[in-house]
Design a protein around this motif. Structure first.
Motif, short mmCIF file in Angstrom:
data_model
loop_
_atom_site.label_atom_id
_atom_site.label_comp_id
_atom_site.label_asym_id
_atom_site.label_seq_id
_atom_site.Cartn_x
_atom_site.Cartn_y
_atom_site.Cartn_z
N GLN A 102 0.62 -1.08 -0.04
CA GLN A 102 -0.18 0.04 -0.06
C GLN A 102 0.89 1.13 -0.07
O GLN A 102 1.66 1.37 0.92
CB GLN A 102 -0.76 0.06 1.25
CG GLN A 102 -1.87 1.33 1.38
CD GLN A 102 -2.02 1.91 2.83
OE1 GLN A 102 -1.30 1.25 3.93
NE2 GLN A 102 -3.04 2.59 3.06
N SER A 103 0.97 1.99 -0.90
CA SER A 103 1.53 3.32 -0.95
C SER A 103 0.59 4.33 -0.30
O SER A 103 -0.47 4.10 0.00
CB SER A 103 1.85 3.95 -2.35
OG SER A 103 2.05 2.97 -3.33
N ARG A 104 1.43 5.18 0.34
CA ARG A 104 0.74 6.22 1.11
C ARG A 104 -0.43 7.01 0.31
O ARG A 104 0.05 7.38 -0.90
CB ARG A 104 1.89 7.15 1.61
CG ARG A 104 2.93 6.58 2.74
CD ARG A 104 3.43 7.77 3.45
NE ARG A 104 2.85 8.25 4.61
CZ ARG A 104 2.82 7.74 5.74
NH1 ARG A 104 3.34 6.82 6.18
NH2 ARG A 104 2.04 8.43 6.71
N GLY A 105 -1.32 7.30 0.71
CA GLY A 105 -2.41 8.02 0.14
C GLY A 105 -3.45 7.13 -0.75
O GLY A 105 -4.08 7.54 -1.44
N THR A 106 -3.01 5.63 -0.86
CA THR A 106 -3.91 4.91 -1.49
C THR A 106 -4.57 3.76 -0.39
O THR A 106 -4.04 3.50 0.51
CB THR A 106 -3.13 4.08 -2.76
OG1 THR A 106 -2.26 3.25 -2.13
CG2 THR A 106 -2.46 5.07 -3.66
N SER A 107 -5.29 2.90 -0.87
CA SER A 107 -6.05 1.97 -0.13
C SER A 107 -5.29 0.76 -0.39
O SER A 107 -4.38 0.51 -0.87
CB SER A 107 -7.41 1.62 -0.72
OG SER A 107 -7.28 0.97 -1.72
N GLN A 110 -6.07 -1.11 -3.56
CA GLN A 110 -5.23 -0.88 -4.60
C GLN A 110 -4.01 -1.32 -4.78
O GLN A 110 -3.69 -1.75 -5.91
CB GLN A 110 -5.21 0.76 -4.69
CG GLN A 110 -6.53 1.65 -5.12
CD GLN A 110 -6.45 3.01 -4.79
OE1 GLN A 110 -6.62 3.51 -3.90
NE2 GLN A 110 -5.95 3.98 -5.92
N GLY A 111 -3.37 -1.36 -3.64
CA GLY A 111 -1.81 -2.28 -3.72
C GLY A 111 -2.08 -3.51 -4.21
O GLY A 111 -1.25 -4.00 -4.78
N THR A 114 -3.01 -4.21 -7.65
CA THR A 114 -1.46 -4.02 -8.40
C THR A 114 -0.67 -5.34 -8.47
O THR A 114 -0.15 -5.90 -9.43
CB THR A 114 -0.81 -2.81 -7.79
OG1 THR A 114 -1.60 -1.75 -7.95
CG2 THR A 114 0.48 -2.63 -8.73
N ASP A 135 0.09 3.27 5.36
CA ASP A 135 -0.79 4.43 5.76
C ASP A 135 -2.00 3.99 6.85
O ASP A 135 -2.88 3.42 6.16
CB ASP A 135 -1.26 4.93 4.28
CG ASP A 135 -1.95 6.28 4.68
OD1 ASP A 135 -1.98 7.06 5.63
OD2 ASP A 135 -1.98 6.84 3.52
N SER A 140 -8.00 2.03 6.16
CA SER A 140 -6.94 0.75 5.81
C SER A 140 -7.26 -0.07 6.97
O SER A 140 -7.05 -1.26 6.73
CB SER A 140 -5.62 1.37 5.93
OG SER A 140 -5.23 2.27 6.63
#
Ligand code: ZN
Length: 467
Positions: A102-107, A110-111, A114, A135, A140
């Motif tokens: 999970q990148s910062r600012g995403t759910s 989403q990670g 990917t 995050d 989250s």
């Protein structure tokens, strides 16, 4: 399709015994005494008979810590899911658990999507995912519950890498509380990243830019401190804790103390912490960059304590933290500034062989070798008894391992997509000679005979090691 594996010595975590193994389709159908009438009938009815005389028949190894195609410092780890899982198969590993991020600012989702996209249709062996939570927020935390239902039952947090993956103690506590309520396991990168960043800046200001300063600015004491803090936070939250890539006695002592009072604390170590040292990091010129990983390689004097931890089960298992970067193209980015060297070593192909050296050298038993490379990873991460054991009903992920074959580890011959070997020139005894993934032979005669994409996503259950 029926396959009979005959004449070998089956080794499970409980130890070795002589048995023929009947594989029917994707699973193990039965085990029988080699001279029994049942085994003779199996031979007549088999489509294929594999002679395992003089060899071990072991459950496919499970590498619970890999990073294929992982973004780091402006580049990506160089093994794709296709090349990395194929290399794993060559070394007798038939399951990996990789880290979705999970990148910062995403759910979280989403990670996860990917990473599903990277892996699906490309893997030579079965795979699962842990989720890196970078995050921690209301959304989250809620998503963690959903991911558990989707078979992602372990979440990794970082006390290191401020500004990237780092979580505060408060965020970590919240994630642990969530894990306590949904039954998942928190995995921790336990190094005090805030203090390390100060030491790194001070070293660079003094002009100390060589790779060896990567190690000197990440002292074992700060791994021990973070491990202690993670254990205390997990105790407050009532959550199980799994320390990844433990490298130092200072950290192991904390794990031992927690386990001695019955806390659900577990730890893995990696082959690089058992076989390599800070002397590799200090190699001449820029060669030390090949050995930059975090936590850093420690003095050789630490090796004995880690082997001891594996014997006493205070170290539950061995994973690789496979995260390869090429020397030429990627490690070079840190010439003149060790903090810019991408962190990570290649290793997914060599774990089973390297840990087998511990059997050869009397550090661990044959059964323990199987336990720390296959059975415990399966239990810990909710894959047992489909994976991690040679038994009726289990997936036919099987390695026929020749304990007498020896080979030399080298970038010239390995199958990982990376231009150097951390073990260049090391001769090891033992080698996977035939590898089956769910009943299909994928490695034989030193060649890959599988099909990319035959590996399936594994929905994992909860931690089976809890007390
Ligand atoms: Zn890692």
């Amino acid at each position: 399709m029926k396959t009979l594996i005959t004449g070998g010595t089956v080794v499970n975590a409980s130890g070795p015994f002589v048995a023929d193994v009947l594989v029917d389709g994707e699973t193990i159908a039965a085990l029988g005494a080699p001279d029994s009438s049942a085994a003779a009938a199996w031979r007549d009815g088999a489509d294929r008979v594999i002679d395992a005389g003089g060899k071990y028949v072991v459950p496919g190894a499970i590498d619970a810590h890999t990073h294929m195609e992982m973004p780091f410092g402006g580049t990506y780890s160089v093994d794709t899911f296709e090349t990395g899982t194929r290399a794993a198969a060559f070394g007798g590993t038939t399951t990996i658990i990789d880290f979705a991020i999970q990148s910062r600012g995403t759910s979280l989702h989403q990670g996860l999507e990917t990473w599903h996209g990277k892996a699906e249709g490309n893997c030579a062996i079965d795979y699962g995912f842990h989720m890196i939570v970078s995050d921690v927020n209301e959304q989250s935390l809620k998503e963690m519950d959903q991911l558990v239902d989707e078979g992602v039952t372990s979440f990794k947090l970082f006390m290191a890498y401020p500004g990237v993956f780092y979580s505060t103690d408060g965020e970590i506590l919240q994630a642990m509380q969530q894990a306590a309520s949904n039954g998942s396991t928190i995995m921790m990168h336990a190094e005090n990243g805030i203090a390390i960043d100060v030491l790194v800046a001070q070293a660079l200001a003094r002009g100390e830019s060589d790779p060896r300063f990567h190690g000197l600015t990440r002292p074992a004491l700060l791994e021990g401190e973070a491990t202690h803090r993670a254990i205390v936070l997990a105790r407050v939250a009532g959550a199980p804790l799994y320390i990844v890539h433990l490298s130092a006695s200072e950290a192991l002592d904390e794990v031992v103390a927690a386990r001695d009072i019955g806390q659900n604390v577990f730890a893995e170590t990696c082959p690089q912490y058992l076989f390599l040292s800070d002397r590799d990091l200090a190699r001449e010129g820029f060669d030390g960059a090949k050995y930059v990983c975090s936590p850093p390689l420690r003095p050789e004097s630490y090796h004995a304590a880690l082997w001891q931890g594996l014997r006493t089960d205070d170290l539950s298992l061995v994973s690789t933290d496979h995260c390869p970067f090429c020397f030429k193209e990627h490690k070079e980015m840190g010439r003149g500034d060790f903090s810019k060297i991408p962190n990570g070593l290649p290793g997914v192909e060599h774990r089973l062989d390297l840990i087998f050296q511990g059997v050869d050298q009397g550090e661990i038993s044959l059964g323990r070798w199987v336990e720390v490379t296959s059975t415990t990873p399966a239990l810990m991460f909710g894959l047992f008894p489909k994976k991690g054991v040679i038994a009726p009903g289990a997936d036919a992920d099987i390695v026929i391992y020749d304990p007498h074959a020896s080979h030399v580890l080298s970038a010239q011959t390995h199958h990982m997509n990376v231009d150097y070997s951390a073990y260049e020139g090391l001769e090891v005894r033992g080698r996977a000679s035939v590898v089956l993934s769910r009943g299909t032979v994928i490695i034989e005669n030193d060649g890959y005979v599988g099909v990319a994409g035959s590996g399936r996503f594994l929905e994992r259950g909860l931690n089976g090691c809890l007390r």
